[in-house]
Motif scaffolding. Sequence first.
Motif, PDB file in Angstrom:
ATOM      1  N   GLY A  74      -3.168   3.754  -2.193  1.00  0.00           N
ATOM      2  CA  GLY A  74      -3.719   2.900  -2.862  1.00  0.00           C
ATOM      3  C   GLY A  74      -2.867   1.524  -3.065  1.00  0.00           C
ATOM      4  O   GLY A  74      -1.451   1.678  -2.482  1.00  0.00           O
ATOM      5  N   ALA A  75      -3.419   0.472  -3.202  1.00  0.00           N
ATOM      6  CA  ALA A  75      -2.791  -0.907  -3.263  1.00  0.00           C
ATOM      7  C   ALA A  75      -1.910  -1.013  -4.522  1.00  0.00           C
ATOM      8  O   ALA A  75      -2.467  -0.744  -5.558  1.00  0.00           O
ATOM      9  CB  ALA A  75      -3.792  -2.017  -3.068  1.00  0.00           C
ATOM     10  N   CYS A  76      -0.773  -1.487  -4.231  1.00  0.00           N
ATOM     11  CA  CYS A  76       0.238  -1.844  -5.416  1.00  0.00           C
ATOM     12  C   CYS A  76       0.803  -3.017  -5.334  1.00  0.00           C
ATOM     13  O   CYS A  76       0.996  -3.814  -4.372  1.00  0.00           O
ATOM     14  CB  CYS A  76       1.109  -0.639  -5.482  1.00  0.00           C
ATOM     15  SG  CYS A  76       2.227  -0.331  -4.183  1.00  0.00           S
ATOM     16  N   SER A  77       1.506  -3.343  -6.374  1.00  0.00           N
ATOM     17  CA  SER A  77       2.593  -4.554  -6.368  1.00  0.00           C
ATOM     18  C   SER A  77       3.722  -4.004  -6.612  1.00  0.00           C
ATOM     19  O   SER A  77       4.030  -2.884  -7.430  1.00  0.00           O
ATOM     20  CB  SER A  77       1.970  -5.571  -7.439  1.00  0.00           C
ATOM     21  OG  SER A  77       2.056  -5.213  -8.820  1.00  0.00           O
ATOM     22  N   TYR A 108       9.726  -1.199  -9.363  1.00  0.00           N
ATOM     23  CA  TYR A 108       8.787  -0.611 -10.182  1.00  0.00           C
ATOM     24  C   TYR A 108       7.492  -0.920  -9.353  1.00  0.00           C
ATOM     25  O   TYR A 108       7.346  -2.008  -8.776  1.00  0.00           O
ATOM     26  CB  TYR A 108       8.977  -1.554 -11.491  1.00  0.00           C
ATOM     27  CG  TYR A 108       7.724  -1.621 -12.572  1.00  0.00           C
ATOM     28  CD1 TYR A 108       7.511  -0.472 -13.295  1.00  0.00           C
ATOM     29  CD2 TYR A 108       6.808  -2.404 -12.016  1.00  0.00           C
ATOM     30  CE1 TYR A 108       6.248  -0.456 -14.133  1.00  0.00           C
ATOM     31  CE2 TYR A 108       5.497  -2.343 -12.917  1.00  0.00           C
ATOM     32  CZ  TYR A 108       5.638  -1.524 -13.976  1.00  0.00           C
ATOM     33  OH  TYR A 108       4.399  -1.461 -14.804  1.00  0.00           O
ATOM     34  N   PHE A 109       6.476   0.014  -9.482  1.00  0.00           N
ATOM     35  CA  PHE A 109       5.304  -0.249  -8.856  1.00  0.00           C
ATOM     36  C   PHE A 109       4.012  -0.167  -9.854  1.00  0.00           C
ATOM     37  O   PHE A 109       4.261   0.742 -10.586  1.00  0.00           O
ATOM     38  CB  PHE A 109       5.177   0.257  -7.265  1.00  0.00           C
ATOM     39  CG  PHE A 109       4.849   1.967  -7.726  1.00  0.00           C
ATOM     40  CD1 PHE A 109       3.810   2.621  -7.774  1.00  0.00           C
ATOM     41  CD2 PHE A 109       6.201   2.905  -7.387  1.00  0.00           C
ATOM     42  CE1 PHE A 109       3.709   4.012  -8.049  1.00  0.00           C
ATOM     43  CE2 PHE A 109       5.995   4.095  -7.696  1.00  0.00           C
ATOM     44  CZ  PHE A 109       4.964   4.797  -7.733  1.00  0.00           C
ATOM     45  N   ARG A 110       3.215  -0.824  -9.467  1.00  0.00           N
ATOM     46  CA  ARG A 110       1.942  -0.691 -10.267  1.00  0.00           C
ATOM     47  C   ARG A 110       0.782  -1.011  -9.504  1.00  0.00           C
ATOM     48  O   ARG A 110       0.619  -1.838  -8.550  1.00  0.00           O
ATOM     49  CB  ARG A 110       1.810  -1.776 -11.196  1.00  0.00           C
ATOM     50  CG  ARG A 110       0.458  -1.946 -12.441  1.00  0.00           C
ATOM     51  CD  ARG A 110       0.629  -2.836 -13.461  1.00  0.00           C
ATOM     52  NE  ARG A 110       1.505  -2.430 -14.347  1.00  0.00           N
ATOM     53  CZ  ARG A 110       1.393  -1.471 -15.359  1.00  0.00           C
ATOM     54  NH1 ARG A 110       0.136  -0.857 -15.387  1.00  0.00           N
ATOM     55  NH2 ARG A 110       2.293  -1.273 -16.294  1.00  0.00           N
ATOM     56  N   GLY A 111      -0.240   0.151  -9.545  1.00  0.00           N
ATOM     57  CA  GLY A 111      -1.498  -0.018  -8.578  1.00  0.00           C
ATOM     58  C   GLY A 111      -2.333  -1.177  -9.279  1.00  0.00           C
ATOM     59  O   GLY A 111      -2.632  -1.306 -10.254  1.00  0.00           O
ATOM     60  N   VAL A 112      -2.861  -1.497  -8.109  1.00  0.00           N
ATOM     61  CA  VAL A 112      -3.978  -2.847  -8.101  1.00  0.00           C
ATOM     62  C   VAL A 112      -5.093  -2.097  -7.826  1.00  0.00           C
ATOM     63  O   VAL A 112      -6.198  -3.159  -7.807  1.00  0.00           O
ATOM     64  CB  VAL A 112      -3.391  -3.888  -7.640  1.00  0.00           C
ATOM     65  CG1 VAL A 112      -2.290  -4.610  -8.240  1.00  0.00           C
ATOM     66  CG2 VAL A 112      -3.180  -3.767  -6.019  1.00  0.00           C
ATOM     67  N   SER A 113      -5.338  -1.146  -7.344  1.00  0.00           N
ATOM     68  CA  SER A 113      -6.515  -0.370  -6.959  1.00  0.00           C
ATOM     69  C   SER A 113      -6.438   1.101  -7.344  1.00  0.00           C
ATOM     70  O   SER A 113      -5.525   1.405  -7.760  1.00  0.00           O
ATOM     71  CB  SER A 113      -6.892  -0.511  -5.425  1.00  0.00           C
ATOM     72  OG  SER A 113      -6.143   0.168  -4.856  1.00  0.00           O
ATOM     73  N   ARG A 114      -7.800   1.778  -7.154  1.00  0.00           N
ATOM     74  CA  ARG A 114      -7.706   3.168  -7.525  1.00  0.00           C
ATOM     75  C   ARG A 114      -6.939   3.825  -6.459  1.00  0.00           C
ATOM     76  O   ARG A 114      -6.895   3.584  -5.201  1.00  0.00           O
ATOM     77  CB  ARG A 114      -9.073   3.758  -7.671  1.00  0.00           C
ATOM     78  CG  ARG A 114      -9.968   3.113  -8.620  1.00  0.00           C
ATOM     79  CD  ARG A 114     -11.151   3.608  -8.622  1.00  0.00           C
ATOM     80  NE  ARG A 114     -11.181   4.716  -9.613  1.00  0.00           N
ATOM     81  CZ  ARG A 114     -12.080   5.517  -9.846  1.00  0.00           C
ATOM     82  NH1 ARG A 114     -13.252   5.438  -9.280  1.00  0.00           N
ATOM     83  NH2 ARG A 114     -11.805   6.504 -10.717  1.00  0.00           N
ATOM     84  N   LEU A 115      -6.386   5.252  -6.663  1.00  0.00           N
ATOM     85  CA  LEU A 115      -5.741   5.967  -5.954  1.00  0.00           C
ATOM     86  C   LEU A 115      -6.937   6.847  -5.470  1.00  0.00           C
ATOM     87  O   LEU A 115      -7.588   7.383  -6.055  1.00  0.00           O
ATOM     88  CB  LEU A 115      -4.705   7.041  -6.738  1.00  0.00           C
ATOM     89  CG  LEU A 115      -3.416   6.325  -6.855  1.00  0.00           C
ATOM     90  CD1 LEU A 115      -2.405   7.273  -7.565  1.00  0.00           C
ATOM     91  CD2 LEU A 115      -2.445   6.024  -5.574  1.00  0.00           C
ATOM     92  N   TYR A 163       0.832  -1.128  -0.108  1.00  0.00           N
ATOM     93  CA  TYR A 163       0.042  -0.038  -0.015  1.00  0.00           C
ATOM     94  C   TYR A 163       1.136   1.104   0.138  1.00  0.00           C
ATOM     95  O   TYR A 163       1.638   1.278   0.838  1.00  0.00           O
ATOM     96  CB  TYR A 163      -0.772  -0.101   1.350  1.00  0.00           C
ATOM     97  CG  TYR A 163      -2.197   0.604   1.262  1.00  0.00           C
ATOM     98  CD1 TYR A 163      -2.274   1.988   1.940  1.00  0.00           C
ATOM     99  CD2 TYR A 163      -3.155   0.202   0.623  1.00  0.00           C
ATOM    100  CE1 TYR A 163      -3.380   2.490   1.919  1.00  0.00           C
ATOM    101  CE2 TYR A 163      -4.285   0.642   0.931  1.00  0.00           C
ATOM    102  CZ  TYR A 163      -4.511   2.180   1.369  1.00  0.00           C
ATOM    103  OH  TYR A 163      -5.729   2.774   1.315  1.00  0.00           O
ATOM    104  N   ILE A 164       0.734   2.079  -1.249  1.00  0.00           N
ATOM    105  CA  ILE A 164       1.704   3.383  -1.058  1.00  0.00           C
ATOM    106  C   ILE A 164       0.716   4.433  -0.538  1.00  0.00           C
ATOM    107  O   ILE A 164      -0.357   4.513  -1.063  1.00  0.00           O
ATOM    108  CB  ILE A 164       2.475   3.446  -2.564  1.00  0.00           C
ATOM    109  CG1 ILE A 164       3.264   4.395  -2.579  1.00  0.00           C
ATOM    110  CG2 ILE A 164       1.397   3.518  -3.645  1.00  0.00           C
ATOM    111  CD1 ILE A 164       4.441   4.183  -3.572  1.00  0.00           C
TER     112      ILE A 164
END
Length: 90
Positions: free
Chosen positions: A58-61, A80-87, A49-50
Amino acid sequence: MEIGKLYNHGGGELLGEVEYRLQSDDQSGWWGELIFMEFTRVPDGAGYYIEMADGRRGACSIKKRVNKAVHGIPPRYYYYFRGVSRLEAA
């Protein structure tokens, strides 16, 4: 780069402060890269979670970027991070 925080999923445990660069933030998704301010070991994968400097969260990987330079001793890696939910605003 801006300063944010990375938590385990759900925001319960602070893993560390990070410098991050948000590369894209549009309807198709959000992603960027980060580096921990201090040496921190975290495994690749989802469940993070960032929190951004502007208060959005938002949740991220994350995934370690092996082709980027390593800083310091002990090493600090780029991720590298990528969102897995909305910010969402805090």
